[in-house]
Design a protein around this motif. Structure first.
Motif, short mmCIF file in Angstrom:
data_model
loop_
_atom_site.label_atom_id
_atom_site.label_comp_id
_atom_site.label_asym_id
_atom_site.label_seq_id
_atom_site.Cartn_x
_atom_site.Cartn_y
_atom_site.Cartn_z
N ARG A 2 -70.11 -52.89 -74.54
CA ARG A 2 -70.30 -53.31 -75.94
C ARG A 2 -69.74 -52.29 -76.93
O ARG A 2 -69.07 -52.66 -77.89
CB ARG A 2 -71.79 -53.52 -76.21
N VAL A 61 -62.42 -60.48 -72.76
CA VAL A 61 -63.63 -60.54 -71.94
C VAL A 61 -63.29 -60.25 -70.49
O VAL A 61 -63.98 -59.47 -69.80
CB VAL A 61 -64.32 -61.92 -72.07
N ILE A 62 -62.20 -60.85 -70.00
CA ILE A 62 -61.76 -60.58 -68.63
C ILE A 62 -61.44 -59.10 -68.46
O ILE A 62 -61.81 -58.47 -67.46
CB ILE A 62 -60.52 -61.43 -68.29
N CYS A 64 -62.67 -56.58 -70.02
CA CYS A 64 -63.88 -55.77 -70.04
C CYS A 64 -64.75 -55.97 -68.80
O CYS A 64 -65.63 -55.15 -68.54
CB CYS A 64 -64.71 -56.11 -71.29
N ARG A 65 -64.50 -57.05 -68.07
CA ARG A 65 -65.33 -57.35 -66.90
C ARG A 65 -64.66 -56.94 -65.59
O ARG A 65 -65.10 -57.32 -64.51
CB ARG A 65 -65.67 -58.85 -66.86
N GLN A 66 -63.60 -56.15 -65.69
CA GLN A 66 -62.97 -55.59 -64.50
C GLN A 66 -63.83 -54.45 -63.96
O GLN A 66 -64.85 -54.10 -64.54
CB GLN A 66 -61.58 -55.05 -64.85
N GLU A 67 -63.40 -53.85 -62.87
CA GLU A 67 -64.09 -52.67 -62.38
C GLU A 67 -64.06 -51.60 -63.45
O GLU A 67 -63.19 -51.57 -64.32
CB GLU A 67 -63.44 -52.17 -61.09
N ARG A 68 -65.01 -50.68 -63.39
CA ARG A 68 -65.29 -49.72 -64.47
C ARG A 68 -64.04 -48.97 -64.95
O ARG A 68 -63.76 -48.93 -66.16
CB ARG A 68 -66.35 -48.73 -64.00
N ALA A 71 -61.53 -51.27 -66.68
CA ALA A 71 -62.05 -51.76 -67.95
C ALA A 71 -61.95 -50.70 -69.04
O ALA A 71 -61.53 -50.99 -70.17
CB ALA A 71 -63.51 -52.21 -67.79
N ASN A 142 -54.93 -58.00 -61.80
CA ASN A 142 -56.28 -58.34 -61.37
C ASN A 142 -56.21 -59.43 -60.31
O ASN A 142 -55.97 -60.60 -60.61
CB ASN A 142 -57.11 -58.81 -62.58
#
Length: 205
Positions: A2, A61-62, A64-68, A71, A142
């Motif tokens: 966030r 959104v994609i 940010c939702r990858q592995e740490r 992202a 990805n």
């Protein structure tokens, strides 16, 4: 993720809108060239120019939702690029000459609306092209994303870049700089290890 998203949004607003308060009375450079004169004004492409906001939302959104690590590399590069945009807007203000819109179709009316709400400044580099290309960067490596969607994201990013030219919102140097900045920022953050530093500052881990 966030906080990185909030930081990016704030930086975007400051870069695009806030800098205008400081550069309103400065000389603005017009980077239009002969090639730009050959590019036609195509009002219906405003649908791509405005419709890209949904594309940005989905692919960010994609991203940010990858592995740490990926992202934070993605969002760190986005933040770095927005800071560079802000410096460009402050140090090298730009403008262009927009066409006179004579038609009355829905496309022409939408173009009039865009021209009313979006001043012809803060053009170099193009944030539209920058974010469109970041949307492609978010998915291209990805493996969890279907190949057809990665290809569609590249196509959409290219269409966004074209739409900035055919709506006469930008000129070629703006587009090239936007793409180059997205790629350069992402490469720098990835190779320098800045993604890990950014993640540690955000999460404390």
């Amino acid at each position: 993720m966030r906080l990185p998203v909030i930081y990016s949004l704030l930086c975007n607003v400051i870069a695009y809108n806030g800098t205008r308060l400081l550069t309103a009375d400065q000389f603005h450079y017009d980077l239009s060239g002969r090639l730009d004169e050959w590019i036609p004004f195509v009002p219906w492409t405003v649908t791509i120019y405005l419709g890209c906001y949904a594309f940005w939302f989905v692919n960010y959104v994609i991203g940010c939702r990858q592995e740490r690590e990926r992202a934070f590399c993605f969002m760190g590069a986005d933040l770095l690029a927005k800071v560079i945009c802000m410096l460009c807007f402050l140090l090298f203000p730009t403008t262009n000459t927009r066409p006179v819109i004579e038609g009355t179709s829905v496309w022409e009316e939408l173009m009039r609306f865009v021209y009313r709400v979006d001043a012809a400044d803060n053009l170099f580099p193009s944030i539209h092209c920058l974010m469109g290309w970041f949307c492609f960067i978010a998915v291209r490596n990805n493996e969890k994303i279907p190949g057809w969607y990665r290809g569609a994201s590249l196509l959409m990013a290219v269409c966004i870049c074209i739409s900035t030219l055919t709506t006469k919102q930008h000129v070629l140097p703006d587009v090239i700089a936007g793409i180059a900045l997205a790629e350069g920022s992402h490469l720098l953050v990835k190779k320098s290890g800045a993604a890990g530093w950014y993640a540690s500052r955000i999460t404390g881990l």
